[in-house]
Design a protein around this motif. Structure first.
Motif, PDB file in Angstrom:
ATOM      1  N   PRO A  44      36.176   5.667 -72.670  1.00 20.51           N
ATOM      2  CA  PRO A  44      37.456   6.370 -72.697  1.00 20.51           C
ATOM      3  C   PRO A  44      37.270   7.873 -72.909  1.00 20.51           C
ATOM      4  O   PRO A  44      36.464   8.291 -73.733  1.00 20.51           O
ATOM      5  N   GLU A  46      39.518  11.631 -73.263  1.00 20.38           N
ATOM      6  CA  GLU A  46      40.807  12.295 -73.426  1.00 20.38           C
ATOM      7  C   GLU A  46      40.900  13.392 -72.376  1.00 20.38           C
ATOM      8  O   GLU A  46      40.035  14.266 -72.300  1.00 20.38           O
ATOM      9  N   GLU A  50      49.998  14.436 -72.530  1.00 22.01           N
ATOM     10  CA  GLU A  50      50.813  13.548 -71.702  1.00 22.01           C
ATOM     11  C   GLU A  50      51.915  14.320 -70.980  1.00 22.01           C
ATOM     12  O   GLU A  50      52.276  14.001 -69.847  1.00 22.01           O
ATOM     13  N   SER A 127      41.492   2.361 -66.034  1.00 19.28           N
ATOM     14  CA  SER A 127      42.458   2.116 -67.096  1.00 19.28           C
ATOM     15  C   SER A 127      42.947   3.460 -67.609  1.00 19.28           C
ATOM     16  O   SER A 127      42.174   4.414 -67.696  1.00 19.28           O
ATOM     17  N   GLU A 129      46.068   5.257 -70.490  1.00 13.92           N
ATOM     18  CA  GLU A 129      47.183   5.096 -71.421  1.00 13.92           C
ATOM     19  C   GLU A 129      47.436   6.412 -72.129  1.00 13.92           C
ATOM     20  O   GLU A 129      46.597   7.315 -72.104  1.00 13.92           O
ATOM     21  N   ALA A 130      48.600   6.490 -72.749  1.00 14.32           N
ATOM     22  CA  ALA A 130      48.938   7.645 -73.580  1.00 14.32           C
ATOM     23  C   ALA A 130      48.693   7.242 -75.029  1.00 14.32           C
ATOM     24  O   ALA A 130      49.179   6.194 -75.476  1.00 14.32           O
ATOM     25  N   ARG A 131      47.917   8.059 -75.743  1.00 18.16           N
ATOM     26  CA  ARG A 131      47.641   7.841 -77.174  1.00 18.16           C
ATOM     27  C   ARG A 131      47.965   9.106 -77.932  1.00 18.16           C
ATOM     28  O   ARG A 131      47.360  10.150 -77.679  1.00 18.16           O
ATOM     29  N   ASN A 132      48.910   9.012 -78.834  1.00 18.10           N
ATOM     30  CA  ASN A 132      49.278  10.167 -79.667  1.00 18.10           C
ATOM     31  C   ASN A 132      49.561  11.415 -78.825  1.00 18.10           C
ATOM     32  O   ASN A 132      49.107  12.505 -79.163  1.00 18.10           O
ATOM     33  N   LYS A 134      48.397  12.183 -75.894  1.00 21.18           N
ATOM     34  CA  LYS A 134      47.284  12.564 -75.025  1.00 21.18           C
ATOM     35  C   LYS A 134      47.033  11.464 -73.989  1.00 21.18           C
ATOM     36  O   LYS A 134      47.208  10.288 -74.260  1.00 21.18           O
ATOM     37  N   VAL A 136      44.495   9.246 -72.000  1.00 16.99           N
ATOM     38  CA  VAL A 136      43.139   8.741 -72.161  1.00 16.99           C
ATOM     39  C   VAL A 136      42.872   7.798 -70.991  1.00 16.99           C
ATOM     40  O   VAL A 136      43.667   6.898 -70.715  1.00 16.99           O
ATOM     41  N   ALA A 141      40.317   2.129 -72.082  1.00 19.23           N
ATOM     42  CA  ALA A 141      41.495   2.947 -72.416  1.00 19.23           C
ATOM     43  C   ALA A 141      42.722   2.053 -72.471  1.00 19.23           C
ATOM     44  O   ALA A 141      42.801   1.047 -71.860  1.00 19.23           O
TER      45      ALA A 141
END
Length: 141
Positions: A44, A46, A50, A127, A129-132, A134, A136, A141
């Motif tokens: 993964p 960053e 987002e 893959s 996704e949005a994490r916090n 950001k 990724v 991910a």
């Protein structure tokens, strides 16, 4: 130079004729600007905020060889930007169309599908996704 025979006219002309051909072969086989092989994330990574990708748009992350798009419903899709034709790193995004600099293949950044040959295989989906806040992408991910 004494002791060394001069090259014949035929030898000089043969060398001059073959030099461009050898250069074209090397250029066609090169897969990266630095001569190394480009790669997509193996873990993964960053990519950025987002908020950088509005609905219906895409963003190219050249350093990671990834493109991320956002659908109208807000969902994210990510694809490797290594061309499936010759392995070149795609470095141009216009709207949602990716263009490979090596042979002109074009891909849709929203679904990875080929829009223009010579590529025949779609881009590899990753893959994402949005994490916090950001984005990724990559395996896991």
């Amino acid at each position: 130079m004494p002791g060394r025979p001069a090259a014949s006219r035929r030898t000089v002309l043969r060398g001059a004729a073959l030099t461009p051909v050898a250069g074209l072969g090397l250029a066609a086989c090169s897969s990266g600007a630095d001569g190394g092989s480009p790669a997509t994330p193996t873990a993964p990574v960053e990519l950025g905020a987002e908020s950088e990708i509005p609905k219906g748009a895409a963003k190219l992350y050249r350093d990671a060889n990834v493109v991320v798009s956002r659908a109208g419903d807000g969902s994210l899709k990510a694809y490797s930007t290594i061309c499936t034709h010759a392995g070149c790193a795609i470095n141009k995004l216009a709207g949602t169309t990716l263009t490979c600099p090596c042979h002109g293949s074009e891909f849709d950044a929203t679904n990875g599908k080929v829009l223009q040959a010579p590529a025949t295989e779609p881009l590899h989906e990753l893959s994402v996704e949005a994490r916090n806040g950001k984005i990724v992408a990559g395996p896991g991910a």
